[in-house]
Design a protein around this motif. Structure first.
Motif, short mmCIF file in Angstrom:
data_model
loop_
_atom_site.label_atom_id
_atom_site.label_comp_id
_atom_site.label_asym_id
_atom_site.label_seq_id
_atom_site.Cartn_x
_atom_site.Cartn_y
_atom_site.Cartn_z
N ASN A 269 38.91 55.90 56.01
CA ASN A 269 37.58 55.45 55.49
C ASN A 269 38.07 54.71 54.04
OD1 ASN A 269 35.75 56.31 57.60
ND2 ASN A 269 35.66 58.20 56.76
N LEU A 270 38.06 53.41 54.21
CA LEU A 270 38.16 52.60 52.99
C LEU A 270 36.76 52.57 52.29
CD1 LEU A 270 40.79 50.29 53.48
CD2 LEU A 270 41.16 52.61 52.79
N ASN A 271 36.65 52.44 51.11
CA ASN A 271 35.33 52.13 50.37
C ASN A 271 35.28 50.70 49.66
OD1 ASN A 271 34.03 55.20 50.02
ND2 ASN A 271 36.27 55.15 49.78
N GLY A 272 35.27 49.85 50.52
CA GLY A 272 35.16 48.30 50.21
C GLY A 272 36.30 47.86 49.79
N VAL A 273 36.54 47.27 48.53
CA VAL A 273 37.46 46.62 48.03
C VAL A 273 38.08 47.83 46.96
CG1 VAL A 273 36.69 44.29 48.08
CG2 VAL A 273 36.32 45.41 46.25
N ASP A 274 37.62 48.95 46.71
CA ASP A 274 38.04 49.77 45.76
C ASP A 274 39.28 50.34 46.10
OD1 ASP A 274 35.63 49.66 44.05
OD2 ASP A 274 34.60 50.72 45.77
N ASN A 275 39.66 50.63 47.30
CA ASN A 275 40.89 51.05 47.96
C ASN A 275 41.93 50.02 48.43
OD1 ASN A 275 38.76 53.41 49.22
ND2 ASN A 275 40.06 53.82 47.48
N GLN A 276 41.68 48.82 48.15
CA GLN A 276 42.41 47.62 48.78
C GLN A 276 43.78 47.59 48.07
OE1 GLN A 276 42.18 46.13 51.35
NE2 GLN A 276 40.30 46.98 51.80
N ALA A 277 43.84 47.94 46.73
CA ALA A 277 45.02 47.99 45.84
C ALA A 277 46.15 48.73 46.32
CB ALA A 277 44.90 47.92 44.31
N GLN A 278 45.63 50.07 46.70
CA GLN A 278 46.38 51.28 46.99
C GLN A 278 46.77 51.05 48.42
OE1 GLN A 278 47.92 53.90 45.21
NE2 GLN A 278 49.09 53.96 47.18
N MET A 279 46.07 50.45 49.43
CA MET A 279 46.31 49.92 50.73
C MET A 279 47.40 49.06 50.87
SD MET A 279 45.22 50.49 54.07
CE MET A 279 44.93 49.75 55.58
N ARG A 280 47.38 47.94 49.87
CA ARG A 280 48.43 47.25 49.88
C ARG A 280 49.85 47.86 49.32
NH1 ARG A 280 47.70 40.87 47.77
NH2 ARG A 280 49.71 39.94 48.53
N ALA A 281 49.66 48.52 48.36
CA ALA A 281 51.02 49.18 47.82
C ALA A 281 51.62 49.79 48.91
CB ALA A 281 50.61 49.86 46.39
N THR A 282 50.81 50.58 49.90
CA THR A 282 51.34 51.49 50.88
C THR A 282 51.97 50.58 52.05
OG1 THR A 282 49.47 53.20 50.30
CG2 THR A 282 50.73 53.41 52.47
N THR A 283 51.48 49.58 52.32
CA THR A 283 52.23 48.72 53.36
C THR A 283 53.30 48.08 52.57
OG1 THR A 283 50.32 47.04 52.89
CG2 THR A 283 50.10 48.57 54.53
N ASN A 284 53.55 47.59 51.46
CA ASN A 284 54.52 46.96 50.91
C ASN A 284 55.50 48.05 50.87
OD1 ASN A 284 52.98 44.98 50.87
ND2 ASN A 284 52.87 44.80 48.59
N ALA A 285 55.22 49.18 50.36
CA ALA A 285 56.43 50.45 50.46
C ALA A 285 56.73 50.41 51.74
CB ALA A 285 55.85 51.55 50.00
N ALA A 286 56.19 50.44 52.82
CA ALA A 286 56.57 50.74 54.15
C ALA A 286 57.49 49.72 54.47
CB ALA A 286 55.63 50.85 55.24
N ILE A 287 57.14 48.42 54.25
CA ILE A 287 57.95 47.27 54.45
C ILE A 287 59.43 47.32 53.90
CG2 ILE A 287 58.04 44.69 54.37
CD1 ILE A 287 55.08 44.67 54.71
N ARG A 288 59.16 47.67 52.63
CA ARG A 288 60.42 47.59 51.72
C ARG A 288 61.42 48.65 52.32
NH1 ARG A 288 60.07 44.91 46.71
NH2 ARG A 288 57.61 44.27 46.51
#
Length: 404
Positions: free
Chosen positions: A276-295
């Motif tokens: 459960n994401l809370n609008g745009v409040d968790n988007q920064a951490q969501m993107r950081a997690t996906t970027n870390a997985a790709i790296r």
């Protein structure tokens, strides 16, 4: 007499001058020799920086069969359009055949059970052993990491997820598979088992998790905590949920970073009862997690531990009845269904953004692990030293093609 005395005094004076001259010459020689001694030169140090980039690529023919026997001369690598020199190329052959079960012992002579070794859980996060030079531990191996987010699953979903993991290890695990078990609970990542093919050890880890379920765990579901019912410590529940979701995503980022120490392809199977994401409040951490997985060259496969759910329009008996006019207009039922759908959409996004898949609305959760297993087929590991040494934090487009 006076002449003799005067001559004697003159001789004394000459001898004294000669002695002074000798001392002066000696001091001059010592000073000259001291000045001629070579001085110790400071040590000269040379340093050079290089950035090794490791990529994996799968080469298959039209029928979907992996092509073997290729070398570095068969590939061409470009980074942002600039050609790169391949330094090494290794082929990882993953066996697709299922392991044949051992023949059963005759009924007249039942087997004597072997003593089980004592299990000691990992005390810290450093049990994912990094590769060492010359270590071929993970060569021709399929790396599967089972990640259980206990903070995002109620007790029934935890049992369902652990049972699916046991089913996979017992009946669907192949000889090339290495499985690791990771858990997020009480605000910390725990590596309960490093990558291993020992089924008995994996069963011991999972049985320990099953036996610990319900000991101090909250039985409320994530959907219940998502409802804003009041204030606590001056903040309402929605603000606490923002922080909790960031912790979940941050823990997942820590897990993929730990797996990034290995050069091979890795798959992390993420078990949770929705995200459960809370609008745009968790988007920064969501993107950081996906970027870390790709790296880290980690592919996420998310599995909804709720399975196939048939919810009542106004909720089941685990939650209180809604109030207000929304229960008569259908607004409450629509919001309940929308929140459930949104939690699955987030799990789908975090999987597809890293190249994986999401298993939703299926009660047999082991199917998701099998999908991750089939995803990892034979591949090549290609490494090169990039000519662009600028550390600007930007993504670079890497293109790997066959020359012929």
């Amino acid at each position: 007499m006076r002449k003799g005395v005067r001559s004697q005094k003159s001789g004394v004076r000459r001898r004294g001058a000669a002695a002074v001259a000798s001392i002066f010459c000696l001091l001059s020689c010592v000073f000259f020799l001291g000045a001629q001694q070579p001085q110790t030169a400071p040590a000269v140090k040379f340093s050079a920086n290089s950035q090794l980039v490791v990529e994996t690529v799968t080469v298959k023919d039209k029928s979907g069969k992996s092509i073997e026997g290729l070398t570095a001369k068969d590939f061409a690598v470009t980074e942002n359009g600039a050609p790169q020199e391949i330094r090494f190329c290794e082929f990882q052959r993953l066996d697709e055949a299922a392991e044949t079960p051992a023949p059963a012992a005759p009924a007249s002579a039942p087997p004597i059970p072997a003593p089980q070794p004592a299990f000691t859980p990992a005390p810290s996060q450093s049990q994912i052993a990094p590769e060492q030079p010359g270590n071929i531990r993970y060569r021709d191996r399929r790396l599967l990491a089972l990640y259980f987010d206990m903070t995002a699953m109620p007790v029934p979903d935890q049992l369902r997820a652990l049972s699916a993991a046991e089913k996979f290890i017992k009946t669907q695990m192949k000889p090339a598979d290495l499985v690791a078990v990771m858990e997020f609970d009480s605000g910390a990542i725990k590596v309960l088992q490093d990558f291993t093919a020992d089924r008995d050890q994996l069963f011991m880890v999972l049985d320990k998790l099953i036996s610990a379920i319900g000991l101090g765990n909250d039985e409320t579901t994530q959907d219940e905590s998502a409802s804003d019912t009041g204030a606590a410590f001056g903040q309402d529940d929605s603000e606490f949920n923002i922080f909790n979701t960031d912790r979940q995503l941050s823990a997942l980022q820590t897990a993929v970073t730990m797996l990034g120490r290995l050069n091979e392809k890795k798959v992390l199977i993420y078990f949770a009862s929705g995200l459960n994401l809370n609008g745009v409040d968790n988007q920064a951490q969501m993107r950081a997690t996906t970027n870390a997985a790709i790296r880290a060259n980690v592919t996420l496969f998310s599995i909804d531990a709720r399975g196939l759910v048939a919810n009542a329009p106004m909720g089941d008996a685990t939650m209180g009845p809604p109030g207000g006019s929304g229960m008569y207009t259908g607004h409450s039922a629509g919001m309940y269904a929308a929140n459930f759908q949104r939690s699955q959409d987030n799990m789908y996004s975090i999987a597809t953004d890293t190249g994986g898949k999401a298993l939703l609305d299926i009660s047999d959760l082991s199917v998701g692990i099998v999908q991750a297993q089939k995803y990892l087929s034979s591949y090549y590991v290609i490494g090169y030293y990039t000519t662009n040494t600028t550390l600007d934090g930007k993504f670079r487009r890497i293109n790997i093609t066959l020359k012929d």
